[in-house]
Design an enzyme around this catalytic site. Structure first.
Site, mmCIF file in Angstrom:
data_model
loop_
_atom_site.group_PDB
_atom_site.id
_atom_site.type_symbol
_atom_site.label_atom_id
_atom_site.label_comp_id
_atom_site.label_asym_id
_atom_site.label_seq_id
_atom_site.Cartn_x
_atom_site.Cartn_y
_atom_site.Cartn_z
ATOM 1 N N VAL A 13 0.605 -1.076 0.001
ATOM 2 C CA VAL A 13 -0.119 -0.019 0.274
ATOM 3 C C VAL A 13 0.875 1.521 -0.522
ATOM 4 C CG1 VAL A 13 -2.207 1.423 1.200
ATOM 5 C CG2 VAL A 13 -2.191 -1.422 1.173
ATOM 6 N N GLU A 126 -11.054 4.963 5.174
ATOM 7 C CA GLU A 126 -11.477 4.918 3.862
ATOM 8 C C GLU A 126 -10.725 3.034 3.592
ATOM 9 O OE1 GLU A 126 -14.018 4.307 1.420
ATOM 10 O OE2 GLU A 126 -14.194 6.390 1.440
ATOM 11 N N VAL A 129 -11.429 -0.545 4.932
ATOM 12 C CA VAL A 129 -11.817 -1.825 4.771
ATOM 13 C C VAL A 129 -12.581 -1.121 2.573
ATOM 14 C CG1 VAL A 129 -14.473 -1.780 4.897
ATOM 15 C CG2 VAL A 129 -13.561 -0.593 6.346
ATOM 16 N N GLU A 187 -2.498 -15.023 2.127
ATOM 17 C CA GLU A 187 -1.049 -14.918 2.913
ATOM 18 C C GLU A 187 -0.879 -17.340 2.867
ATOM 19 O OE1 GLU A 187 -0.395 -12.250 4.640
ATOM 20 O OE2 GLU A 187 -1.489 -10.989 3.393
ATOM 21 N N LYS A 202 -13.778 -5.782 9.379
ATOM 22 C CA LYS A 202 -14.322 -4.625 8.004
ATOM 23 C C LYS A 202 -15.731 -4.740 9.128
ATOM 24 C CE LYS A 202 -10.644 -6.075 4.446
ATOM 25 N NZ LYS A 202 -10.861 -7.059 3.587
ATOM 26 N N GLY A 304 -5.090 -4.251 -2.905
ATOM 27 C CA GLY A 304 -3.994 -4.321 -4.324
ATOM 28 C C GLY A 304 -3.644 -2.933 -4.027
HETATM 29 N N1 LIG Z 1 -2.224 -5.319 0.495
HETATM 30 C C1 LIG Z 1 -3.551 -4.534 0.590
HETATM 31 O O1 LIG Z 1 -4.338 -4.815 -0.754
HETATM 32 C C2 LIG Z 1 -4.521 -3.995 1.524
HETATM 33 C C3 LIG Z 1 -5.401 -3.447 1.430
HETATM 34 C C4 LIG Z 1 -5.983 -2.805 2.450
HETATM 35 C C5 LIG Z 1 -6.190 -2.243 3.449
HETATM 36 N N2 LIG Z 1 -4.159 -2.971 3.759
HETATM 37 C C6 LIG Z 1 -3.921 -3.056 4.885
HETATM 38 O O2 LIG Z 1 -2.750 -2.669 4.569
HETATM 39 C C7 LIG Z 1 -1.734 -2.563 5.400
HETATM 40 C C8 LIG Z 1 -0.025 -2.722 5.107
HETATM 41 O O3 LIG Z 1 -0.382 -3.563 4.099
HETATM 42 P P1 LIG Z 1 0.497 -3.992 2.356
HETATM 43 O O4 LIG Z 1 -0.024 -4.723 2.534
HETATM 44 O O5 LIG Z 1 1.075 -3.044 2.445
HETATM 45 O O6 LIG Z 1 1.514 -4.402 4.032
HETATM 46 P P2 LIG Z 1 3.309 -4.542 3.515
HETATM 47 O O7 LIG Z 1 3.663 -5.170 2.803
HETATM 48 O O8 LIG Z 1 3.631 -5.814 4.451
HETATM 49 O O9 LIG Z 1 4.034 -3.079 4.076
HETATM 50 C C9 LIG Z 1 4.086 -3.432 5.640
HETATM 51 C C10 LIG Z 1 5.544 -1.980 5.616
HETATM 52 O O10 LIG Z 1 5.207 -1.618 6.744
HETATM 53 C C11 LIG Z 1 6.655 -1.494 7.000
HETATM 54 N N3 LIG Z 1 6.968 -2.217 8.832
HETATM 55 C C12 LIG Z 1 6.097 -3.185 9.065
HETATM 56 N N4 LIG Z 1 6.568 -3.501 10.244
HETATM 57 C C13 LIG Z 1 7.450 -2.562 10.219
HETATM 58 C C14 LIG Z 1 8.273 -2.079 12.220
HETATM 59 N N5 LIG Z 1 7.681 -2.495 12.960
HETATM 60 N N6 LIG Z 1 8.600 -1.322 11.675
HETATM 61 C C15 LIG Z 1 9.462 -0.710 10.957
HETATM 62 N N7 LIG Z 1 8.665 -0.944 9.378
HETATM 63 C C16 LIG Z 1 7.668 -2.022 9.627
HETATM 64 C C17 LIG Z 1 7.381 -2.328 6.516
HETATM 65 O O11 LIG Z 1 9.105 -2.386 6.124
HETATM 66 P P3 LIG Z 1 10.267 -3.087 5.031
HETATM 67 O O12 LIG Z 1 9.598 -2.461 3.739
HETATM 68 O O13 LIG Z 1 11.445 -2.147 5.414
HETATM 69 O O14 LIG Z 1 9.674 -4.188 5.632
HETATM 70 C C18 LIG Z 1 6.564 -2.524 4.914
HETATM 71 O O15 LIG Z 1 7.212 -1.569 4.131
HETATM 72 C C19 LIG Z 1 -2.783 -3.548 6.337
HETATM 73 O O16 LIG Z 1 -2.436 -2.790 7.709
HETATM 74 C C20 LIG Z 1 -2.976 -3.726 5.626
HETATM 75 O O17 LIG Z 1 -4.671 -4.657 6.354
HETATM 76 C C21 LIG Z 1 -3.597 -3.593 3.357
#
Ligand SMILES: NC(=O)c1ccc[n+]([C@@H]2O[C@H](COP(=O)([O-])OP(=O)(O)OC[C@H]3O[C@@H](n4cnc5c(N)ncnc54)[C@H](OP(=O)(O)O)[C@@H]3O)[C@@H](O)[C@H]2O)c1
Length: 439
Positions: A13, A126, A129, A187, A202, A304
């Site tokens: 994201v 926003e 969810v 996952e 959600k 996404g």
């Molecule tokens: N992916 C989706 O489609 C989606 C959709 C809706 C909502 N979300 C929500 O959006 C959020 C992020 O999701 P994502 O898929 O983008 O996750 P992700 O790809 O795993 O990215 C997480 C990011 O946060 C950093 N991070 C995590 N823990 C950390 C810590 N303790 N200290 C420093 N940096 C940390 C990671 O650093 P590094 O890069 O260095 O590892 C990474 O850049 C979540 O809450 C998820 O539920 C995601």
């Protein structure tokens, strides 16, 4: 003057958010007044797909939420801690929050919103969810004139992808799940999606926006899809239904005071002409019913990088527009819930059921089932009897067993399960593999 963003996380994201902020041409002109000040990540050596000079990166996320220059903290790191402490610290420092973190909000929303109210900052959600679907803004503002009576949604893309493929090709749950993991739709630990936890997070958030009360996650009835077999998919299809994992929040129908809510997540038989029946693959959709609007259905990409970032950046724009106008907190953008909703236990709800029985192949079995149901006031809508095929062969029937699929009429859950308890003691019963509620 520009407005400065502190980005916590640059994963799926965060990368989408940075890409939009770094490329404002042709989008809302306000984006030209917004810039990234710092990006907090875990690893400073990882290769990134966005081009940001080295000095933007830090692994000291506390420094970001303490930076007096930063106006808006965008939390897209996920998880509960340290996200929760960082968000609370940022709020205490008077920063506005934009977050995509449904798990955090569904568990600790009360603490976060109370803190935000005390310091007069926004917590925008926003993206938390249904990714790119503008449902939060719709419930907070666009549908604000309505008395909402119900929300029905397909709000988990992974489970909808699995069920869609089970319907299309008759593949097993396990083999599609393994494939979805390879494709990145599921996952490595699929429980949050498959067991309905993600959808429960959600619907808790959506229900609290729609009905104006806080929701305790533990009050939400939750059932996942791992018990759904190809036999159920085939029987549902024959009966004119599609099986979907639905999240439902509505005013309790059996509560004459109309003061409690009925909130649940479970697999559901959806009539094939219902608007949600044709929502396939990873697409999400939510049907909102209200007075006087009637019914509106929102659908689109529920996850996404780009879709979720679209929602995050829209929230950043709303906050910046409000700051530019020099407004106090705009009430329509905030969350002002004080009380917890009373949520009706599932056993007090009224539902229509699909039940699949495996019985001994002997005369009188259907009569036995009918008698048990009748005793508890359960009326039957249809009964389907089929041979049970031997595991070793697709075509050879197991002579000893029969399969009976029953669809009931609407009945109180208590009565239905009293009948099922009695049926469980029938000598002619082999087992009850599946019970699924019908929309
Ligand atoms: N992916 C989706 O489609 C989606 C959709 C809706 C909502 N979300 C929500 O959006 C959020 C992020 O999701 P994502 O898929 O983008 O996750 P992700 O790809 O795993 O990215 C997480 C990011 O946060 C950093 N991070 C995590 N823990 C950390 C810590 N303790 N200290 C420093 N940096 C940390 C990671 O650093 P590094 O890069 O260095 O590892 C990474 O850049 C979540 O809450 C998820 O539920 C995601």
């Amino acid at each position: 003057v520009t407005y400065k963003i502190g980005l916590l996380g640059l994963g799926t994201v965060g990368t989408g958010v940075a890409s939009i902020l770094l490329d404002p041409a042709g989008r809302n002109h306000l984006l030209k007044e917004i810039e990234i000040k710092q990006v907090g990540v875990r690893s400073l050596t990882k290769t990134r797909t966005v081009t940001l000079a080295e000095h933007y990166y830090t692994d000291d996320l506390v420094a970001i939420v303490n930076d007096p220059d930063i106006d808006v903290v965008v939390e897209v790191m996920g998880g509960i801690e340290p996200a929760k402490s960082l968000v609370l610290k940022a709020i205490a420092n008077g920063k506005h929050i934009v977050t995509a973190n449904k798990a955090l909000l569904a568990r600790h929303g009360d603490e976060i919103f109370t803190a935000a109210k005390a310091t007069g900052v926004y917590v925008m959600l926003e993206a938390s969810v249904c990714g790119g679907i503008p449902i939060v803004q719709a419930l907070k503002q666009s549908l604000g004139a309505n008395r909402i009576s119900g929300l029905t949604g397909i709000i988990n893309g992974t489970t909808n992808y699995i069920l869609t493929r089970m319907h299309a090709a008759g593949e097993s749950f396990e083999s599609i799940l393994a494939d979805a993991q390879k494709l990145g739709y599921a996952e490595a630990d699929p429980s949050a999606d498959v067991d309905g936890f993600d959808a429960a997070d959600k619907i808790a958030i959506l229900a609290s926006l729609a009905f104006g009360d806080r929701i305790k996650l533990g009050d939400i009835y939750r059932e996942g899809i791992s018990g759904i077999t190809n036999t159920d998919i085939a029987a549902a299809t024959e009966l004119g239904f599609v099986i979907k994992l639905l999240a439902i929040a509505r005013r309790a129908q059996t509560d004459t005071q109309n003061s409690s809510l009925d909130i649940r997540v479970h697999p559901t038989l959806v009539p094939k002409h219902h608007p949600l029946a044709s929502i396939n693959g990873v697409t999400n959709a939510i049907r909102v019913e209200g007075d006087p609007i009637g019914e509106v259905v929102f659908s689109g990409p529920g996850a996404g990088s780009g879709a979720t970032a679209s929602a995050v950046v829209a929230d950043i724009l709303s906050v910046v527009a409000s700051l530019k106008a020099g407004q106090q907190i705009n009430q329509l953008m905030g969350c002002n819930h004080q009380h917890y909703a009373s949520v009706q236990p599932i056993k007090h709800t009224v539902n229509q059921f699909y039940v699949r029985f495996i019985t001994r192949n002997q005369p009188g079995v259907i009569g036995d089932l009918g008698t048990c149901f009748g005793k508890h006031g359960v009326s039957l809508e249809s009964v389907l009897q089929k041979p049970v095929l031997l595991k070793t062969s697709q075509d050879v029937a197991n002579e000893e067993l029969a399969e009976v699929v029953i669809v009931t009429q609407k009945v109180a859950e208590g009565n239905f399960y009293a009948a099922i308890a009695e049926i469980n003691n029938l000598p002619s019963l082999h087992k009850i593999p599946t019970v699924i509620r019908i929309l």
